[in-house]
Structure formats: C-alpha cells, structure tokens
Design a protein around this motif. Sequence first.
Motif, short mmCIF file in Angstrom:
data_model
loop_
_atom_site.label_atom_id
_atom_site.label_comp_id
_atom_site.label_asym_id
_atom_site.label_seq_id
_atom_site.Cartn_x
_atom_site.Cartn_y
_atom_site.Cartn_z
N UNK A 1 19.07 -75.40 5.86
CA UNK A 1 19.52 -76.24 4.74
C UNK A 1 21.04 -76.20 4.60
N UNK A 2 21.65 -75.07 4.89
CA UNK A 2 23.12 -75.04 4.84
C UNK A 2 23.70 -75.96 5.90
N UNK A 3 23.06 -76.00 7.04
CA UNK A 3 23.54 -76.82 8.15
C UNK A 3 23.19 -78.29 7.94
N UNK B 1 27.40 -67.18 9.30
CA UNK B 1 27.88 -65.88 8.80
C UNK B 1 26.92 -65.27 7.80
N UNK B 2 26.30 -66.11 6.97
CA UNK B 2 25.37 -65.58 5.97
C UNK B 2 24.13 -64.99 6.64
N UNK B 3 23.55 -65.74 7.56
CA UNK B 3 22.36 -65.24 8.25
C UNK B 3 22.67 -63.98 9.06
N UNK C 1 21.65 -57.92 9.39
CA UNK C 1 22.21 -56.60 9.64
C UNK C 1 23.26 -56.51 10.73
N UNK C 2 23.81 -57.63 11.16
CA UNK C 2 24.88 -57.60 12.15
C UNK C 2 26.18 -57.20 11.45
#
Length: 226
Positions: free
Chosen positions: A80-82, A155-157, A162-163
């Motif tokens: 949805x962000x994309x 960046x959010x995902x 946990x990256x």
Amino acid sequence: MTAMWRHMTGAERILEVLLTRRSVSPRRLQSPGPNPDELDAILQAGLRAPDHGGLHPWRVIEFRPQNREALAWCFEQEKLRRDPLASPTDLRRAREHATRPPLLLGFVVSPRERSKIPAREQWLGAGAALGNLLAAAHQLGYGAIVLSGERCFDETLVRQVGVQPGEYLAGFISMGTIREAPPQARETLSQDVWSCWQGDLLPGAAGEASADGDQSIRPSERVRGS
C-alpha cells in the motif's frame, strides 16, 4: 548434459544432482519444508562457502508459522505504501508471499565495515553462501527460490523484520517439498561464460596487434583451439 553422468557414481552423482537444480516458485511448493535439523545442515553448507577473512558477512532470519500473519500484514502495508490504489487481488498476493512458503527465511547481507576485506569481496562471499543454501536444499530433495523485489528496499519493512543499520535485506528464501515441477531450464552453453586468455595484449606476445589491424580474439572465437 545429465545423460553423460549416467555411468558415474559417488561424487559424480552429487554433481549430477547439482546440474538439475532449479528455482521453484512458492506456488509449486507444499509442506513439509526442511525440519530444524535439515535447516541447520543447510546453514552449515552456507558457512562452508568461500569467505575471505572468515567474516561470514551474512545471516538469515526465520519467519516461523505462528508469526506469518504478522509478516503478511507487513507485506500488505508495504504494498500500500508503494501503490495506495492496489487492488484486493494485489494485496492478497502480497500477503501470500508471507504465508504460502512452508519455510521462509530472510537473507541479510551484513558487511563488516571496519574489516580489511573489501566490501565487494564480502558481497561475493555472501552470494556464495546463498548459492550453497539453495544447493543444499536441492540436495536434500527440497525446492527453493530467492525472491527480492522492491519490498527489500522499503525502509519500514526492513526495520520491521529486524534488519539493522548497515545491513541489507537481499531477499526472501522460500523452501518446501516440490508439489509441481517447474518448467525445464533454458539450456545455456558453457561458452557463454567461458573464455581463454591468450596474452595477446602483452608486449612481444604472439597475438599482439600488428600494423595490419587488431589481432585480439573475438568472443565467438575465445574457446576455439584451446
């Protein structure tokens, strides 16, 4: 290619198995996936990959079944962000990328910034490890594939799974039992990636360019007469 190995056994048969490895889409996989002992063996295969400096500049994140719905929500939100106008079908597919694979791993590249080993060699080491993971899964009789795409750059995902800062989410590895065989691979000739250096650019070499023109070997001639 496979037929030439039919008379061989032992180590040569292992090579034959490797020559049949294919990426298998998650929709062609079913349970069971590798069990914990098999997953440990697969990871040990990754740790045996060429690795300058023994840095192990990679790691994996396992997404276990009880957490897949939470990951599916993360995938849906990333979609949805994309694409704020994503259709219900698109959102369902995004969720299935998290819930469908019997075993799902995130492959993370973790370069050691203060190491003397160049970053490009660390990336090569991580890639070699990834190749070993896929080959080991295949040797154990499982299908596997690495899927990346734009979600690996969100960046959010990336933070949600946990990256850490300075790490890179290279892709998601799906593994499982092959339910439906993938299409046969397009045959690629060894000559597409194979050439023989003739030393023709060195002063005094037999193949040095002459006044009549360039004597360098054309790509189509690289392996002839070797």
